[in-house]
Design an enzyme around this catalytic site. Structure first.
Site, PDB file in Angstrom:
ATOM      1  N   SER A 178       0.810  -1.218   0.000  1.00 19.50           N
ATOM      2  CA  SER A 178       0.000   0.000   0.000  1.00 19.50           C
ATOM      3  C   SER A 178       0.850   1.279   0.000  1.00 19.50           C
ATOM      4  O   SER A 178       1.734   1.444   0.850  1.00 19.50           O
ATOM      5  CB  SER A 178      -0.892  -0.028   1.264  1.00 19.50           C
ATOM      6  N   LEU A 203      -0.261   4.169   0.816  1.00 21.23           N
ATOM      7  CA  LEU A 203      -0.601   4.875   2.059  1.00 21.23           C
ATOM      8  C   LEU A 203       0.225   4.324   3.224  1.00 21.23           C
ATOM      9  O   LEU A 203       0.787   5.070   4.016  1.00 21.23           O
ATOM     10  CB  LEU A 203      -2.091   4.699   2.360  1.00 21.23           C
ATOM     11  N   ASP A 229       0.839  10.642   1.914  1.00 20.79           N
ATOM     12  CA  ASP A 229       0.646   9.753   0.763  1.00 20.79           C
ATOM     13  C   ASP A 229       0.331  10.656  -0.425  1.00 20.79           C
ATOM     14  O   ASP A 229      -0.831  10.873  -0.772  1.00 20.79           O
ATOM     15  CB  ASP A 229      -0.520   8.795   1.079  1.00 20.79           C
ATOM     16  N   ASP A 263       0.948  -1.166  -5.112  1.00 20.99           N
ATOM     17  CA  ASP A 263       0.226   0.083  -5.378  1.00 20.99           C
ATOM     18  C   ASP A 263       1.255   1.074  -5.916  1.00 20.99           C
ATOM     19  O   ASP A 263       2.096   1.569  -5.178  1.00 20.99           O
ATOM     20  CB  ASP A 263      -0.374   0.559  -4.043  1.00 20.99           C
ATOM     21  N   ASP A 293       0.717   4.049  -7.409  1.00 20.00           N
ATOM     22  CA  ASP A 293       0.197   5.408  -7.590  1.00 20.00           C
ATOM     23  C   ASP A 293      -0.069   5.681  -9.068  1.00 20.00           C
ATOM     24  O   ASP A 293      -0.706   4.882  -9.719  1.00 20.00           O
ATOM     25  CB  ASP A 293       1.173   6.419  -6.970  1.00 20.00           C
ATOM     26  N   GLU A 300      -3.031   4.283 -11.035  1.00 23.66           N
ATOM     27  CA  GLU A 300      -4.302   5.011 -10.954  1.00 23.66           C
ATOM     28  C   GLU A 300      -4.300   6.187 -11.915  1.00 23.66           C
ATOM     29  O   GLU A 300      -3.239   6.746 -12.239  1.00 23.66           O
ATOM     30  CB  GLU A 300      -4.569   5.456  -9.513  1.00 23.66           C
ATOM     31  N   LYS A 312      -0.015  12.729  -7.230  1.00 21.23           N
ATOM     32  CA  LYS A 312      -1.362  12.436  -6.699  1.00 21.23           C
ATOM     33  C   LYS A 312      -1.441  12.788  -5.218  1.00 21.23           C
ATOM     34  O   LYS A 312      -0.423  13.106  -4.590  1.00 21.23           O
ATOM     35  CB  LYS A 312      -1.687  10.946  -6.896  1.00 21.23           C
ATOM     36  N   ASN A 332      -3.653  11.178  -1.651  1.00 19.67           N
ATOM     37  CA  ASN A 332      -4.496  10.057  -1.220  1.00 19.67           C
ATOM     38  C   ASN A 332      -5.971  10.339  -1.493  1.00 19.67           C
ATOM     39  O   ASN A 332      -6.460  11.454  -1.284  1.00 19.67           O
ATOM     40  CB  ASN A 332      -4.278   9.773   0.278  1.00 19.67           C
ATOM     41  N   SER A 333      -6.677   9.288  -1.915  1.00 21.84           N
ATOM     42  CA  SER A 333      -8.056   9.449  -2.385  1.00 21.84           C
ATOM     43  C   SER A 333      -9.020   9.950  -1.316  1.00 21.84           C
ATOM     44  O   SER A 333     -10.107  10.441  -1.634  1.00 21.84           O
ATOM     45  CB  SER A 333      -8.573   8.117  -2.921  1.00 21.84           C
ATOM     46  N   ARG A 335      -6.610   1.610 -12.092  1.00 25.15           N
ATOM     47  CA  ARG A 335      -7.502   2.111 -11.028  1.00 25.15           C
ATOM     48  C   ARG A 335      -8.252   3.339 -11.521  1.00 25.15           C
ATOM     49  O   ARG A 335      -7.629   4.308 -11.983  1.00 25.15           O
ATOM     50  CB  ARG A 335      -6.650   2.428  -9.814  1.00 25.15           C
ATOM     51  N   HIS A 365     -12.548   2.696  -7.302  1.00 29.09           N
ATOM     52  CA  HIS A 365     -12.421   3.199  -5.938  1.00 29.09           C
ATOM     53  C   HIS A 365     -13.560   4.173  -5.623  1.00 29.09           C
ATOM     54  O   HIS A 365     -14.023   4.908  -6.496  1.00 29.09           O
ATOM     55  CB  HIS A 365     -11.071   3.911  -5.764  1.00 29.09           C
TER      56      HIS A 365
HETATM   57  C1  SPV Z   1      -3.403   2.727  -0.562  1.00 30.60           C
HETATM   58  O1  SPV Z   1      -3.529   1.851   0.292  1.00 30.60           O
HETATM   59  O2  SPV Z   1      -2.370   3.378  -0.658  1.00 30.60           O
HETATM   60  C2  SPV Z   1      -4.461   3.011  -1.492  1.00 30.60           C
HETATM   61  C3  SPV Z   1      -5.815   2.772  -1.086  1.00 30.60           C
HETATM   62  O3  SPV Z   1      -4.186   3.508  -2.537  1.00 30.60           O
HETATM   63  S1  SPV Z   1      -6.461   4.236  -0.482  1.00 30.60           S
HETATM   64  O4  SPV Z   1      -5.691   4.671   0.618  1.00 30.60           O
HETATM   65  O5  SPV Z   1      -7.816   3.888  -0.127  1.00 30.60           O
HETATM   66  O6  SPV Z   1      -6.445   5.206  -1.546  1.00 30.60           O
HETATM   67 MG    MG Z   2      -2.305   4.295  -2.664  1.00 31.90          MG
END
Ligand code: SPV
Ligand code: MG
Length: 549
Positions: A42, A44, A54, A81, A83, A110, A116, A118-119, A154, A185
């Site tokens: 991940s 994050l 992140d 992941d 990014d 993504e 980027k 974090n979402s 993504r 997502h």
């Molecule tokens: C991550 O775990 O880094 C992800 C998922 O991309 S999220 O944090 O939900 O974006």
């Molecule tokens: Mg991520």
């Protein structure tokens, strides 16, 4: 099966795969241990583990290092992941080559703009143009070297607030461009948005979701909706943050007195490190000039001098406490510091009381009927290049052991020339007569002259003896092999095999000498002490007490 193949195969077999977020080898191992199908490396978690946002603050190298360490320590697939792919299509090509070579099974990129964020962070969530992202997917798919490696695309349209149609449009375009699966997502607090997407998507391709904000969606429902992979993205690190905080707060308040039940044991820590395997490797591969060395400490016997009775009510002699440390613990530490790790302790009388770490315990249930020789041979299976035998009622210094290991003879006994000065000890000594007399001087040097044992035993008259046997011996692999063979032959050939089983070590050494074998004597005048009676005990305690040292 290769890890990347196993992920592809699982999807082919229509398995529902649960993958869990991790940020390093340790957390990946915990995911594997808990039976999940794969690890989500991940972004994050990796960012959090560096205590940075992140938001592409870390580089591709940081992600690659973390993901590679994870893949290296587990055997389930790692989905990295990645990014936005760390730049444009050129960066994506480089990225795929590196991640695939590092043993990663799949990457996920993504469709946001670099850098980027974090979402789940409000505000800036910029999407890349579809064409640009399609180019990245094509670049990634062309860069992979093996058929089983996978590239997931993504879709962040729902995160960015661009709506369901945009999300579906993008998902279709990415699948057409060659993506092996679509990660849709959502940051909605309920499953509705994702359910809506899934219904419209109609199982067109492999689908991944990450229900962090909508945990109410059950796994059964996910499967019915056509979800193939669920990502529990960050629960490990959030658990760790909370647990570490709670424990540290308590330690801050009360110290560590009552914390052990709330934290992992040290043995669990060592287990996760793979210490067990390392020890096995050490035994096999850690070699010194003198080759492999094994120590054998026979500590099974129940006999000791009456004057020690009070100290030995509940324990065997080896566990005699000498200034806060057992006799055997001291000897094992001495052997360890002389570089000997393979230590075999033969226990019998009150064997359960022999508590000592880092040794192999060998049980001798026949300690009452069988002699020292039988005990020693129990610990002598699989002999090393050099094999040191040490009685359990002595202490010795590491220099003596080091010197002994440098000798090359096949059977060596360490003999002490000063015994005449201490023969008041009121003990039957195991005396030794050699071919050459002792170096009859107070000051002397070790000229490494070999000397041959002619006679040994308690019956040897003092007037005939030169030395006392210290209880320390060293055998080469060949020497120990001969000892074994002769013992077995003697048992087989002798009508008194029963007597042979109760034979002492020195009695059998005399038997070997009588059969023409050469047993060498290594002469010392210091470097060891015995603990035969309470006088010895008091003397040793005073020498080893901190005030004395
Ligand atoms: C991550 O775990 O880094 C992800 C998922 O991309 S999220 O944090 O939900 O974006
Ligand atoms: Mg991520």
């Amino acid at each position: 099966m290769q890890r990347s193949r196993s992920l592809r195969q699982a999807l082919r077999d229509k398995e529902f795969v649960r993958i869990v977020g991790a940020h390093n080898a340790l957390t990946a191992k915990l995911v594997e241990r808990n039976g999940f199908g794969g690890v989500w490396a991940s972004g994050l978690e990796i960012a959090t583990s560096h205590a940075v946002p992140d938001a592409n603050i870390l580089t591709m190298r940081d992600h690659l290092d973390a993901s590679g360490e994870m893949a290296n320590s587990i055997s389930i697939p790692v989905v990295a992941d990645c990014d936005t792919g760390f730049g444009n299509s050129n960066n994506v090509i480089h990225m795929v080559r590196k991640f695939e070579a590092a043993g990663i099974s799949a990457v996920c990129i993504e469709d946001k703009r670099f850098p980027k964020v974090n979402s789940f962070i409000a505000g800036r969530q910029e999407l890349a143009p579809i064409a640009e992202f399609v180019g990245k997917i094509m670049a990634a798919k062309n860069a992979q070297q093996t058929d089983d490696f996978m590239v997931f695309a993504r879709v962040e349209a729902l995160i960015a607030g661009w709506g369901m149609d945009e999300a579906l449009k993008r998902a279709n375009a990415y699948l057409e461009a060659g993506a092996d699966g679509i990660f849709i997502h959502s940051k909605s607090k309920t499953p509705d948005e994702i359910v809506g997407f899934c219904e419209k998507w109609q199982k067109r391709g492999v689908l991944l979701i990450c229900p962090t904000t909508y945990p109410a969606l059950a796994e059964d429902d996910m499967q019915m909706l056509g979800v193939n992979i669920v990502i529990y993205a960050n629960h490990g690190i959030r658990a760790a943050i909370k647990a570490v905080n709670q424990v540290l707060a308590e330690v801050g308040k009360n110290g560590i007195r009552s914390i052990d039940s709330k934290i992992a044991s040290m043995s669990e820590v060592f287990e996760l490190q793979g210490m067990h395997l390392m020890k096995k490797h050490e035994e096999k591969y850690l070699r010194s000039e003198i080759g492999s060395v094994k120590a054998i400490i026979p500590a099974a016997g129940s006999k000791f001098d009456d004057s020690l009775r009070e100290l030995l009510e509940d324990r065997p002699l080896a566990m005699l406490d000498i200034v806060g440390k057992s006799l055997i613990q001291r000897n094992v530490e001495t052997l360890n510091s002389a570089g000997i790790r393979d230590v075999n302790v033969i226990v019998g009388y009150k064997g359960n009381e022999v508590k000592i770490e880092g040794v192999k315990i060998v049980e001798n249930p026949d300690y009452n009927t069988k002699g020292l020789m039988c005990s020693i041979l129990r610990g002598a299976k699989e002999p090393a290049d050099r094999n040191i035998i040490v009685y359990s009622d002595i202490v010795f210094d590491q220099e003596l052991v080091r010197k002994l290991l440098r000798k090359e003879d096949d059977m060596i006994l360490v003999v002490d020339r000063t015994y005449k000065k201490t023969h008041f000890r009121n003990k039957e000594l195991e005396l030794v007569l050699t071919a050459r007399s002792p170096l009859d001087s107070v000051r002397t040097i070790d000229v490494n002259q070999s000397n041959k044992v002619l006679r040994i035993g308690k019956e040897l008259p003092e007037s005939d003896a030169h030395y006392e046997f210290t209880g320390i011996a060293c055998f080469s692999k060949k020497g120990l092999g001969i000892l074994w063979k002769e013992f077995e032959n003697a048992k087989r050939g002798s009508s008194t095999a029963k007597d042979l089983e109760s034979v002492s070590f020195v009695e059998f050494i005399q038997y070997m000498i009588d059969r023409g074998y050469c047993v060498s004597a290594h002469e010392v005048a210091e470097g060891w002490m015995e603990v035969h009676n309470s006088e010895d005990y008091k003397k040793l305690c005073s020498i080893l007490s901190p005030e004395h040292i």
